[in-house]
Design a protein around this motif. Structure first.
Motif, PDB file in Angstrom:
ATOM      1  N   PRO A   1     -24.709  15.682 -12.996  1.00  0.00           N
ATOM      2  CA  PRO A   1     -25.441  15.652 -14.355  1.00  0.00           C
ATOM      3  C   PRO A   1     -25.410  14.643 -15.398  1.00  0.00           C
ATOM      4  CG  PRO A   1     -24.687  18.085 -13.771  1.00  0.00           C
ATOM      5  CD  PRO A   1     -23.944  16.874 -12.886  1.00  0.00           C
TER       6      PRO A   1
ATOM      7  N   ASN B   1     -25.587  20.770 -10.116  1.00  0.00           N
ATOM      8  CA  ASN B   1     -26.768  20.180  -9.723  1.00  0.00           C
ATOM      9  C   ASN B   1     -26.402  18.675  -9.529  1.00  0.00           C
ATOM     10  OD1 ASN B   1     -28.190  22.390  -9.734  1.00  0.00           O
ATOM     11  ND2 ASN B   1     -28.771  22.302 -12.043  1.00  0.00           N
TER      12      ASN B   1
ATOM     13  N   ASP C   1     -29.400  19.269 -15.765  1.00  0.00           N
ATOM     14  CA  ASP C   1     -28.154  19.285 -16.844  1.00  0.00           C
ATOM     15  C   ASP C   1     -27.290  20.448 -16.344  1.00  0.00           C
ATOM     16  OD1 ASP C   1     -29.341  17.415 -18.377  1.00  0.00           O
ATOM     17  OD2 ASP C   1     -30.811  19.015 -19.329  1.00  0.00           O
ATOM     18  N   LEU C   2     -27.544  21.375 -15.294  1.00  0.00           N
ATOM     19  CA  LEU C   2     -26.382  22.377 -15.131  1.00  0.00           C
ATOM     20  C   LEU C   2     -25.408  21.949 -14.129  1.00  0.00           C
ATOM     21  CD1 LEU C   2     -29.078  25.228 -14.358  1.00  0.00           C
ATOM     22  CD2 LEU C   2     -27.976  24.729 -16.453  1.00  0.00           C
ATOM     23  N   PRO C   3     -24.133  22.376 -14.516  1.00  0.00           N
ATOM     24  CA  PRO C   3     -23.126  21.968 -13.560  1.00  0.00           C
ATOM     25  C   PRO C   3     -23.360  22.321 -11.950  1.00  0.00           C
ATOM     26  CG  PRO C   3     -22.205  23.066 -15.637  1.00  0.00           C
ATOM     27  CD  PRO C   3     -23.682  23.099 -15.700  1.00  0.00           C
TER      28      PRO C   3
END
Length: 150
Positions: free
Chosen positions: A59, A39, A35-37
């Protein structure tokens, strides 16, 4: 028996055989639950006959494909994928049409003819989760594999 009658009977046998033994269409979906930018998930998938290439998923992005199972009795379609995320990776079968079918959250073994031909992989920081259903709910996903450091 005339040649027209013989042709008709042969045609009918093959036609009925095709109806009852048409190779099933399967779907595989791979969704990045990282979910993290920043990634990005790198996915490369292949079978014995097809190389589906390398895909970079942001994501919540999804990559999917459809295929028909092998026609020959006793033969199964198998697709592998290699996943890479930062310094973690894993490689495993994402579908083997010889596996028993587990559908939805009930995990009841059903024949493939029952419609259990959609495999949905969710890739999370904790590992790889699978739901074998068309419209999964969160409880349908079952943990299948961890990440490995490379």
């Amino acid at each position: 028996m005339g040649s027209c009658t013989s042709f008709f009977l042969v045609f009918l046998v093959f036609y009925v055989g095709e109806i009852t033994s048409v190779p099933h269409v399967f779907e595989v979906h791979i969704r990045s639950g990282l979910d993290l930018p920043g990634n990005n998930l790198i996915v490369g998938c292949w079978s014995g006959n097809d190389d589906l290439g390398i895909h970079v998923l942001l994501p919540n992005q999804e990559y999917s494909w459809r295929f028909r199972d092998l026609f020959w009795p006793g033969k199964h379609s198998v697709f592998w994928c290699k996943f890479q995320w930062n310094d973690l990776s894993n490689k495993f079968q994402v579908i083997n049409t010889g596996w028993p079918s587990h559908c939805g959250s009930s995990n009841v073994i059903l024949p493939k003819a029952a419609g259990c031909r959609t495999y949905r992989w969710l890739v999370r920081p904790k590992g790889f989760f699978l739901a074998v259903t068309d419209k999964p709910i969160p409880s349908d996903y079952e943990y299948k594999a961890p990440w490995q450091k490379y």
